[in-house]
Design a protein around this motif. Structure first.
Motif, short mmCIF file in Angstrom:
data_model
loop_
_atom_site.label_atom_id
_atom_site.label_comp_id
_atom_site.label_asym_id
_atom_site.label_seq_id
_atom_site.Cartn_x
_atom_site.Cartn_y
_atom_site.Cartn_z
N GLU A 134 92.18 61.63 -22.41
CA GLU A 134 92.60 60.57 -21.69
C GLU A 134 91.41 59.80 -21.09
O GLU A 134 91.49 58.59 -21.05
CB GLU A 134 93.55 60.96 -20.46
N PRO A 135 90.49 60.49 -20.23
CA PRO A 135 89.37 59.44 -20.14
C PRO A 135 88.54 58.76 -20.94
O PRO A 135 88.19 57.74 -20.99
CB PRO A 135 88.50 60.55 -19.24
N GLY A 136 88.63 59.40 -22.37
CA GLY A 136 88.04 58.86 -23.45
C GLY A 136 88.55 57.51 -23.70
O GLY A 136 88.03 56.40 -24.02
N TRP A 137 89.89 57.70 -23.89
CA TRP A 137 90.48 56.50 -24.36
C TRP A 137 90.53 55.56 -23.09
O TRP A 137 90.46 54.22 -23.59
CB TRP A 137 92.08 56.75 -24.73
N ASN A 138 90.55 55.92 -22.04
CA ASN A 138 90.47 54.78 -20.89
C ASN A 138 88.91 54.09 -20.99
O ASN A 138 89.08 52.72 -20.89
CB ASN A 138 90.55 55.36 -19.65
N GLN A 139 88.07 54.72 -21.20
CA GLN A 139 86.68 54.35 -21.25
C GLN A 139 86.42 53.36 -22.62
O GLN A 139 86.04 52.31 -22.32
CB GLN A 139 85.60 55.14 -21.42
N THR A 140 87.23 53.65 -23.54
CA THR A 140 87.04 52.85 -24.76
C THR A 140 87.98 51.63 -24.71
O THR A 140 87.40 50.62 -24.96
CB THR A 140 87.81 53.74 -26.14
N LEU A 141 89.13 51.88 -24.00
CA LEU A 141 89.92 50.57 -23.74
C LEU A 141 89.07 49.58 -22.76
O LEU A 141 89.07 48.29 -22.78
CB LEU A 141 91.24 50.79 -23.34
N ASP A 142 88.36 50.04 -21.90
CA ASP A 142 87.44 49.31 -21.02
C ASP A 142 86.52 48.63 -21.81
O ASP A 142 86.35 47.33 -21.52
CB ASP A 142 86.75 50.13 -20.11
N LYS A 143 85.90 49.14 -22.82
CA LYS A 143 85.06 48.48 -23.64
C LYS A 143 85.76 47.33 -24.58
O LYS A 143 85.11 46.34 -24.81
CB LYS A 143 84.29 49.36 -24.65
#
Length: 155
Positions: A134-143
């Motif tokens: 979950e945090p990994g995807w959120n950070q990826t989508l932020d990028k």
């Protein structure tokens, strides 16, 4: 193992025709497809059903995390479905498999992106990676949002 699924929705400030290629062209994928503080030094994309995405995410400590995915469905500007294998060991054996569905919907001159990721199976050694989905995807989508913003400012 209990199946884990995560779903994310973002409204991106660009039309679908601008956002969709960011998912299927290596020159774009390599700019954003990894969590914060990770880079993608290697990336190839064969964007067709049966084709593969292969990339390496490099962590801030220099550790490489190879992954590959096969396109199961590819409907331009609408939907992508991939089966992903990650957590590769030294012999290239994956530690987990996910089924990921990405949908793109036009909302005026913006794109509503929905990402749905489901863990199909995992080796128990990969529990920390799965816990961080979950945090990994959120950070990826932020990028991804940052790349979209850069494209918008270039026009």
């Amino acid at each position: 193992m209990t199946k884990k699924t995560v779903t994310f929705t973002r409204l991106l400030d660009a039309p679908v025709e601008t956002v969709f290629p960011l998912w299927i062209e290596a020159k774009h994928v390599s700019k954003w497809f990894a969590p914060k503080h990770f880079t993608v030094p290697e990336c190839t994309v064969d964007a067709k059903v049966g084709g593969e995405i292969r990339l390496t995410m490099r962590g801030p400590d220099g550790t490489d995390y190879p992954m590959k995915a096969t396109f199961e469905e590819l409907i331009p500007n609408r939907r992508i479905v991939t089966r992903n294998w990650a957590g590769m060991d030294a012999e290239g054996k994956p530690g987990f498999e996910t089924l990921q569905t990405y949908t793109f919907a036009a909302e005026g001159n913006k794109t509503r992106l929905t990402v749905h990721a489901e863990v199909i199976w995992m080796d128990e050694r990969m529990a920390p990676a799965i816990a961080g989905m979950e945090p990994g995807w959120n950070q990826t989508l932020d990028k991804l949002e940052a790349v979209v913003a850069e494209l918008g400012s270039a026009n």
